[in-house]
Every structure is written in structure tokens, then in C-alpha cells.
Design a protein around this motif. Structure first.
Motif, PDB file in Angstrom:
ATOM      1  N   GLY A  18       0.780  -1.230   0.000  1.00  0.00           N
ATOM      2  CA  GLY A  18       0.000   0.000   0.000  1.00  0.00           C
ATOM      3  C   GLY A  18       0.813   1.282   0.000  1.00  0.00           C
ATOM      4  N   LYS A  19       2.131   1.161  -0.132  1.00  0.00           N
ATOM      5  CA  LYS A  19       2.990   2.344  -0.167  1.00  0.00           C
ATOM      6  C   LYS A  19       3.707   2.417  -1.509  1.00  0.00           C
ATOM      7  CE  LYS A  19       3.995   2.608   4.760  1.00  0.00           C
ATOM      8  NZ  LYS A  19       5.040   2.591   5.774  1.00  0.00           N
ATOM      9  N   THR A  20       4.056   3.629  -1.905  1.00  0.00           N
ATOM     10  CA  THR A  20       4.793   3.855  -3.140  1.00  0.00           C
ATOM     11  C   THR A  20       6.249   4.118  -2.800  1.00  0.00           C
ATOM     12  OG1 THR A  20       2.815   4.829  -4.115  1.00  0.00           O
ATOM     13  CG2 THR A  20       4.896   5.257  -5.241  1.00  0.00           C
ATOM     14  N   TYR A  21       7.144   3.514  -3.579  1.00  0.00           N
ATOM     15  CA  TYR A  21       8.588   3.644  -3.375  1.00  0.00           C
ATOM     16  C   TYR A  21       9.239   4.147  -4.651  1.00  0.00           C
ATOM     17  CZ  TYR A  21       7.928   0.775   0.798  1.00  0.00           C
ATOM     18  OH  TYR A  21       7.521   0.295   2.015  1.00  0.00           O
ATOM     19  N   ILE A  22      10.339   4.881  -4.495  1.00  0.00           N
ATOM     20  CA  ILE A  22      11.134   5.351  -5.622  1.00  0.00           C
ATOM     21  C   ILE A  22      12.559   4.839  -5.444  1.00  0.00           C
ATOM     22  CG2 ILE A  22      11.705   7.583  -4.519  1.00  0.00           C
ATOM     23  CD1 ILE A  22      11.478   8.828  -7.389  1.00  0.00           C
ATOM     24  N   PHE A  23      13.185   4.470  -6.562  1.00  0.00           N
ATOM     25  CA  PHE A  23      14.537   3.921  -6.498  1.00  0.00           C
ATOM     26  C   PHE A  23      15.557   5.048  -6.387  1.00  0.00           C
ATOM     27  CE2 PHE A  23      18.453   2.060  -8.250  1.00  0.00           C
ATOM     28  CZ  PHE A  23      18.564   0.962  -7.412  1.00  0.00           C
ATOM     29  N   ASP A  24      16.449   4.912  -5.410  1.00  0.00           N
ATOM     30  CA  ASP A  24      17.535   5.866  -5.192  1.00  0.00           C
ATOM     31  C   ASP A  24      18.798   5.289  -5.834  1.00  0.00           C
ATOM     32  OD1 ASP A  24      19.818   7.150  -4.107  1.00  0.00           O
ATOM     33  OD2 ASP A  24      18.703   7.735  -2.328  1.00  0.00           O
ATOM     34  N   THR A  25      19.282   5.948  -6.890  1.00  0.00           N
ATOM     35  CA  THR A  25      20.446   5.428  -7.625  1.00  0.00           C
ATOM     36  C   THR A  25      21.741   5.547  -6.834  1.00  0.00           C
ATOM     37  OG1 THR A  25      20.801   7.558  -8.717  1.00  0.00           O
ATOM     38  CG2 THR A  25      19.433   5.962  -9.874  1.00  0.00           C
ATOM     39  N   ILE A  26      21.796   6.401  -5.842  1.00  0.00           N
ATOM     40  CA  ILE A  26      23.008   6.541  -5.029  1.00  0.00           C
ATOM     41  C   ILE A  26      23.080   5.415  -3.997  1.00  0.00           C
ATOM     42  CG2 ILE A  26      24.308   8.034  -3.448  1.00  0.00           C
ATOM     43  CD1 ILE A  26      24.112   9.121  -6.316  1.00  0.00           C
ATOM     44  N   ARG A  27      22.008   5.232  -3.249  1.00  0.00           N
ATOM     45  CA  ARG A  27      21.989   4.202  -2.203  1.00  0.00           C
ATOM     46  C   ARG A  27      21.591   2.836  -2.733  1.00  0.00           C
ATOM     47  NH1 ARG A  27      18.895   8.035   2.090  1.00  0.00           N
ATOM     48  NH2 ARG A  27      18.107   8.902   0.155  1.00  0.00           N
ATOM     49  N   LYS A  28      21.188   2.802  -4.016  1.00  0.00           N
ATOM     50  CA  LYS A  28      20.822   1.561  -4.699  1.00  0.00           C
ATOM     51  C   LYS A  28      19.749   0.771  -3.955  1.00  0.00           C
ATOM     52  CE  LYS A  28      25.282   0.973  -7.029  1.00  0.00           C
ATOM     53  NZ  LYS A  28      25.164   2.177  -7.737  1.00  0.00           N
ATOM     54  N   LYS A  29      18.672   1.493  -3.578  1.00  0.00           N
ATOM     55  CA  LYS A  29      17.546   0.835  -2.926  1.00  0.00           C
ATOM     56  C   LYS A  29      16.306   1.694  -3.104  1.00  0.00           C
ATOM     57  CE  LYS A  29      18.314   2.719   1.723  1.00  0.00           C
ATOM     58  NZ  LYS A  29      18.516   2.377   3.127  1.00  0.00           N
ATOM     59  N   TYR A  30      15.165   1.078  -2.902  1.00  0.00           N
ATOM     60  CA  TYR A  30      13.892   1.787  -2.971  1.00  0.00           C
ATOM     61  C   TYR A  30      13.610   2.468  -1.633  1.00  0.00           C
ATOM     62  CZ  TYR A  30      12.612  -0.076  -7.513  1.00  0.00           C
ATOM     63  OH  TYR A  30      12.567  -0.359  -8.855  1.00  0.00           O
ATOM     64  N   LEU A  31      13.131   3.708  -1.707  1.00  0.00           N
ATOM     65  CA  LEU A  31      12.782   4.492  -0.523  1.00  0.00           C
ATOM     66  C   LEU A  31      11.318   4.899  -0.621  1.00  0.00           C
ATOM     67  CD1 LEU A  31      15.870   6.863  -0.664  1.00  0.00           C
ATOM     68  CD2 LEU A  31      15.608   4.854   0.791  1.00  0.00           C
ATOM     69  N   VAL A  32      10.675   5.067   0.516  1.00  0.00           N
ATOM     70  CA  VAL A  32       9.290   5.529   0.524  1.00  0.00           C
ATOM     71  C   VAL A  32       9.224   6.865  -0.217  1.00  0.00           C
ATOM     72  CG1 VAL A  32       7.367   6.302   1.970  1.00  0.00           C
ATOM     73  CG2 VAL A  32       8.734   4.324   2.663  1.00  0.00           C
ATOM     74  N   LEU A  33       8.287   6.961  -1.133  1.00  0.00           N
ATOM     75  CA  LEU A  33       8.140   8.168  -1.941  1.00  0.00           C
ATOM     76  C   LEU A  33       7.328   9.208  -1.175  1.00  0.00           C
ATOM     77  CD1 LEU A  33       8.557   9.756  -4.525  1.00  0.00           C
ATOM     78  CD2 LEU A  33       6.583   8.579  -5.496  1.00  0.00           C
ATOM     79  N   THR A  34       8.044  10.156  -0.594  1.00  0.00           N
ATOM     80  CA  THR A  34       7.425  11.304   0.063  1.00  0.00           C
ATOM     81  C   THR A  34       7.584  12.505  -0.875  1.00  0.00           C
ATOM     82  OG1 THR A  34       9.490  11.958   1.123  1.00  0.00           O
ATOM     83  CG2 THR A  34       8.060  10.420   2.356  1.00  0.00           C
ATOM     84  N   PRO A  35       6.859  13.570  -0.644  1.00  0.00           N
ATOM     85  CA  PRO A  35       7.052  14.755  -1.489  1.00  0.00           C
ATOM     86  C   PRO A  35       8.491  15.282  -1.457  1.00  0.00           C
ATOM     87  CG  PRO A  35       4.968  14.915  -0.336  1.00  0.00           C
ATOM     88  CD  PRO A  35       5.683  13.715   0.226  1.00  0.00           C
ATOM     89  N   GLU A  36       9.147  15.221  -0.305  1.00  0.00           N
ATOM     90  CA  GLU A  36      10.545  15.670  -0.223  1.00  0.00           C
ATOM     91  C   GLU A  36      11.467  14.713  -0.976  1.00  0.00           C
ATOM     92  OE1 GLU A  36      13.911  16.125   3.167  1.00  0.00           O
ATOM     93  OE2 GLU A  36      12.039  17.189   3.564  1.00  0.00           O
TER      94      GLU A  36
END
Length: 149
Positions: A18-36
Motif C-alpha cells: 500500500g505504499k509507493t517507493y522510488i529507487f535511489d540510484t546513489i543508495r541503490k535501494k527503494y525508498l518511501v516516496l514522500t514529497p521531499e
């Protein structure tokens, strides 16, 4: 998410529990997609693909101590000698870049002592050259280019 005044890029999004994640190319992992986080990932793309900064010189959400409090910086770029060069403070697109936001980034920068500082909400971006001897900030028209490192 808000349409930003930053270059578009082919970001990776996934849904999980139920949460949306975006891939961080620096840390090489998906993070919770917040507005920030939306703004931070777009700004990372700008730094890497439009200004030529190296992934190896970026640190995300690094810790620092200010007035005995533990704080986190959004993005710090280091020069080739490993010295802090550019501090980037990211806010959500609906957060105005005002004096309080600039002062927050400036307080963090008292510890880091980056000669350049950026505050952005993805809509408006402001870059400053910092003179620590005089305490003056000069607003720049553009971010410092990699060839200035």
C-alpha cells in the motif's frame, strides 16, 4: 506528485504494502516516496546528469551535530580532496523557500562549511556562495559546475 521545474528522468517506482517507493540510484535501494524524496531524487538526477557530478562524491542524508542536536543533511557533495563543497537542502514542492528555510540550511552549513549552498523545493532553486570570513552569502544564477572543483 507535483510537476517540478527540474529535468524529467526515467525514475523507477514500485508499489508495496500500500505504499509507493522510488529507487535511489546513489543508495541503490527503494525508498518511501514522500514529497521531499520526490524533489531529492529529481535534484540528484540534475546533479549527476546535467552538472556532471560524480556519484562517488555525493552523500545523502548524512548526520551532523548542531547545538548538541543530531540533524540530517539532504545532499552533500564533496570535492576531489574529500572536503564538503556543496550543501543541498530539499523541501517538498508545496513548502515555500523562505528566509526560515535558508537559515536552516545555513545553520547546518556552519558545521559543514561548504563554500556553496542550495535550497530547493523543485519549483524554486536558490544557490549561494558562502564567505565564512565575512558571514556573507552571494546568490548565484546557477549551481557551480564540476570544472570548478
Amino acid at each position: 506528485m507535483h510537476q517540478l521545474n527540474l529535468p524529467p528522468y526515467a525514475y523507477k517506482i514500485k508499489e508495496m504494502d500500500g505504499k509507493t517507493y522510488i529507487f535511489d540510484t546513489i543508495r541503490k535501494k527503494y525508498l518511501v516516496l514522500t514529497p521531499e524524496e520526490w524533489v531529492r531524487q529529481h535534484f540528484i538526477n540534475l546533479l549527476l546528469n546535467h552538472y556532471g557530478y560524480s556519484k562517488n562524491l555525493l552523500r545523502l542524508e548524512g548526520g551532523l551535530r548542531y547545538n548538541r542536536l543530531q540533524k540530517r543533511t539532504d545532499i552533500v557533495i564533496f570535492d576531489n580532496e574529500g572536503k564538503p563543497f556543496l550543501l543541498v537542502e530539499c523541501k517538498a514542492a508545496d513548502v515555500a523557500i523562505n528566509r526560515a528555510v535558508i537559515e536552516q540550511a545555513s545553520r547546518y552549513n556552519l558545521t559543514l562549511r561548504c563554500p556553496f549552498m542550495v535550497v530547493t523545493n523543485g519549483i524554486n532553486t536558490f544557490c549561494f556562495k558562502v564567505d565564512f570570513e565575512t558571514g556573507q552569502y552571494e546568490q548565484l544564477k546557477d549551481l557551480p559546475k564540476i570544472n570548478r572543483l
